[in-house]
Design a protein around this motif. Sequence first.
Motif, PDB file in Angstrom:
ATOM      1  N   PRO A   5      46.851 -18.750 -28.276  1.00 57.22           N
ATOM      2  CA  PRO A   5      46.077 -17.503 -28.320  1.00 57.22           C
ATOM      3  C   PRO A   5      46.745 -16.435 -27.478  1.00 57.22           C
ATOM      4  O   PRO A   5      47.469 -16.737 -26.527  1.00 57.22           O
ATOM      5  CB  PRO A   5      44.729 -17.918 -27.708  1.00 57.22           C
ATOM      6  CG  PRO A   5      45.081 -19.026 -26.777  1.00 57.22           C
ATOM      7  CD  PRO A   5      46.216 -19.776 -27.413  1.00 57.22           C
ATOM      8  N   PRO A   6      46.533 -15.159 -27.811  1.00 55.45           N
ATOM      9  CA  PRO A   6      47.107 -14.108 -26.995  1.00 55.45           C
ATOM     10  C   PRO A   6      46.440 -14.057 -25.638  1.00 55.45           C
ATOM     11  O   PRO A   6      45.290 -14.451 -25.472  1.00 55.45           O
ATOM     12  CB  PRO A   6      46.823 -12.831 -27.812  1.00 55.45           C
ATOM     13  CG  PRO A   6      45.637 -13.182 -28.634  1.00 55.45           C
ATOM     14  CD  PRO A   6      45.759 -14.646 -28.946  1.00 55.45           C
ATOM     15  N   PRO A  39      47.518  -7.403 -34.118  1.00 56.61           N
ATOM     16  CA  PRO A  39      47.474  -8.622 -33.294  1.00 56.61           C
ATOM     17  C   PRO A  39      47.732  -9.891 -34.086  1.00 56.61           C
ATOM     18  O   PRO A  39      48.078 -10.915 -33.506  1.00 56.61           O
ATOM     19  CB  PRO A  39      46.063  -8.613 -32.711  1.00 56.61           C
ATOM     20  CG  PRO A  39      45.264  -7.775 -33.650  1.00 56.61           C
ATOM     21  CD  PRO A  39      46.204  -6.725 -34.143  1.00 56.61           C
ATOM     22  N   ILE A  40      47.560  -9.835 -35.400  1.00 58.71           N
ATOM     23  CA  ILE A  40      47.866 -10.975 -36.257  1.00 58.71           C
ATOM     24  C   ILE A  40      48.808 -10.515 -37.353  1.00 58.71           C
ATOM     25  O   ILE A  40      48.918  -9.314 -37.632  1.00 58.71           O
ATOM     26  CB  ILE A  40      46.595 -11.591 -36.881  1.00 58.71           C
ATOM     27  CG1 ILE A  40      45.843 -10.537 -37.693  1.00 58.71           C
ATOM     28  CG2 ILE A  40      45.717 -12.215 -35.809  1.00 58.71           C
ATOM     29  CD1 ILE A  40      44.663 -11.104 -38.478  1.00 58.71           C
ATOM     30  N   ARG A  93      45.412  -9.155 -25.743  1.00 58.31           N
ATOM     31  CA  ARG A  93      44.326  -8.966 -26.697  1.00 58.31           C
ATOM     32  C   ARG A  93      43.662  -7.603 -26.499  1.00 58.31           C
ATOM     33  O   ARG A  93      43.274  -6.932 -27.444  1.00 58.31           O
ATOM     34  CB  ARG A  93      43.289 -10.076 -26.531  1.00 58.31           C
ATOM     35  CG  ARG A  93      42.197 -10.043 -27.595  1.00 58.31           C
ATOM     36  CD  ARG A  93      41.157 -11.120 -27.350  1.00 58.31           C
ATOM     37  NE  ARG A  93      41.723 -12.455 -27.481  1.00 58.31           N
ATOM     38  CZ  ARG A  93      41.894 -13.277 -26.443  1.00 58.31           C
ATOM     39  NH1 ARG A  93      41.580 -12.902 -25.220  1.00 58.31           N
ATOM     40  NH2 ARG A  93      42.410 -14.484 -26.632  1.00 58.31           N
ATOM     41  N   ASP A 141      48.820 -15.523 -35.021  1.00 53.49           N
ATOM     42  CA  ASP A 141      48.937 -14.675 -33.845  1.00 53.49           C
ATOM     43  C   ASP A 141      50.397 -14.253 -33.731  1.00 53.49           C
ATOM     44  O   ASP A 141      51.308 -15.056 -33.935  1.00 53.49           O
ATOM     45  CB  ASP A 141      48.505 -15.464 -32.606  1.00 53.49           C
ATOM     46  CG  ASP A 141      48.937 -14.796 -31.324  1.00 53.49           C
ATOM     47  OD1 ASP A 141      48.425 -13.713 -31.027  1.00 53.49           O
ATOM     48  OD2 ASP A 141      49.820 -15.359 -30.641  1.00 53.49           O
TER      49      ASP A 141
END
Length: 406
Positions: free
Chosen positions: A3-4, A235-236, A9, A251
């Motif tokens: 995950p970021p 972000p993705i 994020r 991600d």
Amino acid sequence: MKPPSTSDRRVLSLFPFLLAYLLFIGTARLVKENFRLIKDQGGNAKPLSNLTNGGSLIDGCDLFDGKWVLDGGTRPLYEEESCPYLTQQVTCGTNGRPDSLYQNWRWEPHACKLPRFDAVKLLEILRGKRLMFIGDSIQRTQWQSMVCLIQSVIPPGKKSMHRNPPMKIFRAEEFNASIEFYWAPFIVESNSDHFKKHSVLKRLVKLDSISKHSRRWEGVDIMVFESYVWWMYKPIINATIGSLDNVKEYDVTNAYELALKTWANWIESNINPHTQKIFFMSLSPTHLWSWEWKAGSNENCFNESYPIQDPSYWGTGSSRDMMGIVRDTLQDLAINVTLLNITQLSEFRKDGHTSVYTERRGKLLTSEQRSDPNSYADCIHWCLPGVPDTWNEILYAYLLHDFPLH
């Protein structure tokens, strides 16, 4: 899937509001953090300049640790009008920029001196060789800079420019040398690989596919890779591994890591370290928000004429995760790849961007657009002559070291 980070994020959530701006400039790098150092696996702070497979020092000197010095005597290294290979996107002076101080700053390392750029010496180093810059529009600007740095010493009729999309090739005939640019914004294959029609809304990256590009890289003597800003569009990112029918959302940090692994596998399988030299450029900073260097302001790089003086300054556009992936990838390689860590030195140069003195979709900004810099200033790309010339001076120092003339 990794995950970021919280700070990544937070900034990536800004992307929907910046979409129109990003489409204009074609690419962006917007990750909000304030880190100048990367933590190594043991938790100790380590300067990024040391985080390469073979180290980035030349005879013990870190060329990336220094300051900008005003030098009107030796700068610029060439004039806009003297280089016919510059595009309208980067010729800020011709496009109406009223000041020229951005052309007169020289990078001075603290512990040593950069060798004076000598175009004839570089051409001798490149004799019988191909030098290729691989990446996006930032890398294309560095390629233009290098062509302008050497072309003036080549007589008319002994130099040529060829376009073989997605490549541009400058040739110095008497030296049997070429300086080339190859468009590959993600390094691996994607639906943004067309040399003109690459501004797609829904980007798709093939994380395990590189052969379409790499067949053009085979046998190239010196390669300079760069890939970052196109990953930071959202972000993705939509990506595939294996079948093109199996599209998933990744991600960006995880996708970037997988893409660089594909690149690293190609490097280890195809590069002869005795005859070929590989460089990887660190990320090129943006200066989108003036509050970073001028508290309380709400502008950008427009109308800036001086570098940032704070030696510890680090803008909000550098992703610790992404830079760490580059570090780890290079350190794990069995073949030496040198990191050109231009990020910190370029962070200081808020004055060096094309701002409103550039083009949009092939046309110069109108006077009305220029009067609205908050909407139209390009604070990602760089003017030429300017900051990318220093990147090439540092590259020249490495080439002079690695290919000594006898």
